[in-house]
Design a protein around this motif. Structure first.
Motif, PDB file in Angstrom:
ATOM      1  N   LEU A 185      39.241  33.845  32.321  1.00 52.36           N
ATOM      2  CA  LEU A 185      39.447  34.765  33.441  1.00 52.36           C
ATOM      3  C   LEU A 185      40.065  36.070  32.973  1.00 52.36           C
ATOM      4  CD1 LEU A 185      39.571  35.468  36.459  1.00 52.36           C
ATOM      5  CD2 LEU A 185      41.770  34.246  36.563  1.00 52.36           C
ATOM      6  N   VAL A 186      41.086  35.989  32.144  1.00 52.98           N
ATOM      7  CA  VAL A 186      41.758  37.192  31.655  1.00 52.98           C
ATOM      8  C   VAL A 186      40.808  38.036  30.814  1.00 52.98           C
ATOM      9  CG1 VAL A 186      43.577  38.029  30.124  1.00 52.98           C
ATOM     10  CG2 VAL A 186      44.071  36.211  31.771  1.00 52.98           C
ATOM     11  N   LEU A 241      38.390  39.875  33.033  1.00 49.86           N
ATOM     12  CA  LEU A 241      39.031  41.002  33.715  1.00 49.86           C
ATOM     13  C   LEU A 241      39.327  42.156  32.763  1.00 49.86           C
ATOM     14  CD1 LEU A 241      41.482  39.030  36.029  1.00 49.86           C
ATOM     15  CD2 LEU A 241      39.482  40.348  36.748  1.00 49.86           C
ATOM     16  N   LEU A 256      40.784  46.328  38.116  1.00 44.61           N
ATOM     17  CA  LEU A 256      40.734  44.904  38.458  1.00 44.61           C
ATOM     18  C   LEU A 256      41.830  44.133  37.737  1.00 44.61           C
ATOM     19  CD1 LEU A 256      36.886  44.205  38.500  1.00 44.61           C
ATOM     20  CD2 LEU A 256      38.412  44.639  40.435  1.00 44.61           C
ATOM     21  N   PHE A 257      42.062  44.462  36.482  1.00 39.80           N
ATOM     22  CA  PHE A 257      43.138  43.795  35.744  1.00 39.80           C
ATOM     23  C   PHE A 257      44.488  44.203  36.312  1.00 39.80           C
ATOM     24  CE2 PHE A 257      46.046  43.063  32.185  1.00 39.80           C
ATOM     25  CZ  PHE A 257      45.693  41.775  31.837  1.00 39.80           C
ATOM     26  N   PHE A 293      45.089  42.093  39.272  1.00 39.58           N
ATOM     27  CA  PHE A 293      45.379  40.732  38.813  1.00 39.58           C
ATOM     28  C   PHE A 293      46.837  40.610  38.385  1.00 39.58           C
ATOM     29  CE2 PHE A 293      45.653  37.902  35.050  1.00 39.58           C
ATOM     30  CZ  PHE A 293      45.372  36.693  35.673  1.00 39.58           C
ATOM     31  N   VAL A 337      49.095  40.547  41.449  1.00 35.08           N
ATOM     32  CA  VAL A 337      49.044  39.263  42.165  1.00 35.08           C
ATOM     33  C   VAL A 337      49.846  38.202  41.420  1.00 35.08           C
ATOM     34  CG1 VAL A 337      47.527  37.387  42.887  1.00 35.08           C
ATOM     35  CG2 VAL A 337      46.849  39.756  43.299  1.00 35.08           C
ATOM     36  N   VAL A 338      49.681  38.133  40.107  1.00 33.94           N
ATOM     37  CA  VAL A 338      50.402  37.135  39.313  1.00 33.94           C
ATOM     38  C   VAL A 338      51.910  37.377  39.401  1.00 33.94           C
ATOM     39  CG1 VAL A 338      50.814  36.301  36.970  1.00 33.94           C
ATOM     40  CG2 VAL A 338      48.475  36.688  37.755  1.00 33.94           C
TER      41      VAL A 338
END
Length: 296
Positions: A50-51, A54, A61-62, A65, A68-69
């Motif tokens: 996934l990483v 991204l 987008l990263f 991410f 969110v994390v």
């Protein structure tokens, strides 16, 4: 320990009060290190894929991410700290998290420092607006600690998104830091006999630390060979990464022991919570940010 009311209702604002984190039911160990190894590998591979996807996509987008994390980890920390009646100022912390990362993305390190200061001030105002309480100082200090530990450190990853050789610096950071965990885990399980800090983390051994040193040095040497970066990077990344990562791991273990928790959460099978996966990564990212300024 002094008892504290379950919720604070003074004033128009309120400090969010998530349910305290609970330890899962005790189960038979899946490995000598107490982890479900197949689940751990499967989740690790999935997260890595996934990483990587991204990182190869548009940088925004990263960025989302990482935001969110970080917010997920803050909620996890709030639930853990609720066990000892500490309540984080989550709403201003969430806004500050987004602000810090946006400033890091748009303005660089200077914007990040300014956003951190604004976040700390906003959290103080938020907590004061709740009303007087003998626990206010403890709540505010814990919130400031989390603001620095999570979104501030994670924002250095966001800054690296603008490196001319992106995504190489971020991949290098993730791979070498994970090699630290793999080397330490393997050597600790196979040869671990002498605990580093038995009062904090009984499973952490000097043999495991030696395995981390070897694995990180090998990974750094391969990275230097592949990328053509200076040879001194092998020594810096191979030696400093395991030292810093181990400090981060022991630091989180100290927090968990103080909170009487085995894991910070249960979201990631075989790993624990989000914070259990981020402990080494967060503490090593400033090192890789600084090194990336010279080798890329």
């Amino acid at each position: 320990m002094n008892q504290r009311p379950h919720a604070i209702s003074e004033g128009s604002a309120s400090v969010m009060n998530p349910e305290p984190m609970k330890n899962p039911p005790v189960k038979a160990k899946k490995s000598r290190a107490g982890r479900n190894l197949p689940a751990s590998i499967g989740v690790g591979v999935g997260l890595g894929a996934l990483v990587l996807a991204l990182l190869l996509a548009p940088t925004v987008l990263f960025l989302v991410f990482v935001m969110v994390v970080a917010i997920m980890a803050e909620v996890e920390m709030a639930r853990a700290l609720a066990r000892i009646r500490i309540k984080l100022c989550l709403p201003p912390l969430w806004v500050g998290t987004i602000g810090m990362m946006l400033c890091a993305y748009l303005l660089g390190p200077e914007g990040l420092w300014a956003a951190l200061l604004a976040t700390l001030i906003t959290c103080a105002i938020w907590r004061l607006s709740v009303g007087p309480s003998k626990f206010a100082t403890r709540d505010l200090l814990a919130t400031c600690f989390v603001a620095i530990y999570l979104p501030f450190l994670a924002s250095f990853v966001v800054i690296m998104l603008h490196n001319p050789h992106h995504p190489a610096p971020i991949i290098l950071w993730i791979v070498i830091t994970i090699c630290n965990d793999i080397g330490g885990y393997a050597a600790g399980v196979l040869k671990g006999k002498h605990p580093m800090a038995p009062a904090v983390s009984p499973a952490k051994s000097w043999e495991g630390f030696a395995g981390s040193l070897v694995m990180c040095t090998v990974a750094a040497a391969i990275a230097v060979w592949v990328t053509g970066t200076p040879l001194w990077a092998i020594a810096v990344l191979g030696l400093f990464t395991p030292v810093i990562a181990t400090c981060g791991d022991l630091g989180e273990s100290l927090i968990k022991r103080d909170l009487q928790l085995k894991d910070m959460g249960h979201l990631l099978p075989g790993h624990g919570g989000v914070m259990d996966r981020l402990d080494s990564l967060l503490i090593t990212v400033p090192l890789f940010f600084v090194v990336s300024l010279f080798i890329f």
